[in-house]
Design an enzyme around this catalytic site. Sequence first.
Site, PDB file in Angstrom:
ATOM      1  N   ASP A  36      97.942 135.097 108.657  1.00  0.00           N
ATOM      2  CA  ASP A  36      98.845 134.704 109.736  1.00  0.00           C
ATOM      3  C   ASP A  36     100.139 134.188 109.118  1.00  0.00           C
ATOM      4  O   ASP A  36     100.261 134.096 107.896  1.00  0.00           O
ATOM      5  CB  ASP A  36      98.183 133.681 110.655  1.00  0.00           C
ATOM      6  CG  ASP A  36      97.829 132.383 109.941  1.00  0.00           C
ATOM      7  OD1 ASP A  36      98.261 132.197 108.785  1.00  0.00           O
ATOM      8  OD2 ASP A  36      97.126 131.555 110.532  1.00  0.00           O
TER       9      ASP A  36
ATOM     10  N   CYS B  34      68.090 140.064 117.099  1.00  0.00           N
ATOM     11  CA  CYS B  34      69.154 139.933 116.099  1.00  0.00           C
ATOM     12  C   CYS B  34      68.629 140.265 114.707  1.00  0.00           C
ATOM     13  O   CYS B  34      67.482 139.933 114.363  1.00  0.00           O
ATOM     14  CB  CYS B  34      69.711 138.509 116.131  1.00  0.00           C
ATOM     15  SG  CYS B  34      70.992 138.194 114.905  1.00  0.00           S
TER      16      CYS B  34
ATOM     17  N   CYS C 147      70.116 139.210 111.827  1.00  0.00           N
ATOM     18  CA  CYS C 147      70.672 138.306 110.823  1.00  0.00           C
ATOM     19  C   CYS C 147      69.559 137.643 110.005  1.00  0.00           C
ATOM     20  O   CYS C 147      68.395 137.646 110.410  1.00  0.00           O
ATOM     21  CB  CYS C 147      71.534 137.236 111.504  1.00  0.00           C
ATOM     22  SG  CYS C 147      70.596 135.855 112.210  1.00  0.00           S
TER      23      CYS C 147
ATOM     24  N   CYS D 197      67.320 135.104 111.919  1.00  0.00           N
ATOM     25  CA  CYS D 197      66.373 135.626 112.911  1.00  0.00           C
ATOM     26  C   CYS D 197      65.294 136.497 112.297  1.00  0.00           C
ATOM     27  O   CYS D 197      64.199 136.620 112.858  1.00  0.00           O
ATOM     28  CB  CYS D 197      67.146 136.400 113.987  1.00  0.00           C
ATOM     29  SG  CYS D 197      68.224 135.338 114.987  1.00  0.00           S
TER      30      CYS D 197
ATOM     31  N   HIS E 283      74.321 133.858 111.698  1.00  0.00           N
ATOM     32  CA  HIS E 283      73.828 134.377 112.978  1.00  0.00           C
ATOM     33  C   HIS E 283      74.982 134.664 113.932  1.00  0.00           C
ATOM     34  O   HIS E 283      75.047 135.742 114.543  1.00  0.00           O
ATOM     35  CB  HIS E 283      72.867 133.378 113.618  1.00  0.00           C
ATOM     36  CG  HIS E 283      72.543 133.697 115.039  1.00  0.00           C
ATOM     37  ND1 HIS E 283      71.596 134.626 115.400  1.00  0.00           N
ATOM     38  CD2 HIS E 283      73.093 133.242 116.202  1.00  0.00           C
ATOM     39  CE1 HIS E 283      71.574 134.732 116.723  1.00  0.00           C
ATOM     40  NE2 HIS E 283      72.464 133.901 117.234  1.00  0.00           N
TER      41      HIS E 283
END
Length: 372
Positions: A94, A304, A306, A309, A336
């Site tokens: 940015d 999920c 990830c 999980c 997650h």
Amino acid sequence: MHSPGYSFRETSRDGNARTGLLVTPHGEVETPTFMPVGTQGSVKTLSPTEVAATGARIVLGNTYHLWIRPGPDIIARAGGLHKFASWPHVMLTDSGGFQAFSLADRRTMTEDGFVFRSHIDGSRLALSPEVAMEVQGKIGADIAMQLDVCPPGMSARPELERACATTTRWARRCLAAKRPDQALFGIVQGGTDVALRKAHAEELAAMPFDGLALGGFSVGEPIERMHEVLGEVAPTLDRARPHYLMGVGTPSDLVRAIGTGVDMFDCVLPTRNARNGQALTQRGRIVIKQARYKEDFTPLDPTCSCPACTGGYTRAYLRHLYLAGEILVLRLITEHNLHLYGRLVREAREAIAAGRYASFARAWLGSDGDEP
């Protein structure tokens, strides 16, 4: 129009929603895409390998913070932020303009730019369009952002007009000062004034920017109004360039904005909320410290993929870690949440390509409240 080594093309369309391919010197990015925020050159709590495993192929670095510490010259001597941070994929920085908005009590603004007091040691810093380009050039991100003026949400029209006019003047100066091998995006302002937004977008579209960003959203205006304005403005942006909605937002925000033709997003929400113990799912948020999870031996989300999980970590265990102040829980929930955002944009791309974005959107909307 595009800087050397850069290109963008739309690859499929469903209504206003679209998929695209952004090509850069550090690889290709399929859009819509979500960019995790690496403020200090690092996505908090995660390694670059872990970030990439969420599906992210572009991250955001913060010019203001990297300018102050460690400084652009050190980053340049390290070979640029890609090498310094061990991130081999695409990077965007940015301009520092949003810090001018968020640190309003520590800065003044003139036609030449912003004068800050450093939040670290109080030293005086002058950020002009030319300095913003010099710093981002030394950092070496693939995509730089112009210096802009971000007015507060619901500002009066005269203030919005001044912000647009100054941003346009600074846009020309940024284009003149940018590194030739770095892409540069212009930033459309105008608050929630649709006519002003469209007029400013036309002004910037007439310049040789590699992409167009929508700044000045999610800065205090009602979120419903943001969605209304996006619905009128985003579909009118030049389709030959990527469209980037800055600093937004929740999963539902992304779903609505993708439906208007937005291609790129960044937001601290998934990582910041993770560190505050909030796990995000398609069914809503899980506030892990709540007592109802004390004996909940299920994963955060059985759908999920990830590490939290699939690794056998239950809600009860994560709650225990959070209450005990263990760092592991912050890492697991951050992974997650970023996996959820990665899954959202991946499934959005698949739905657009298959012509079923409307049904995809219906399944995701309403995912921002607490889990039932």
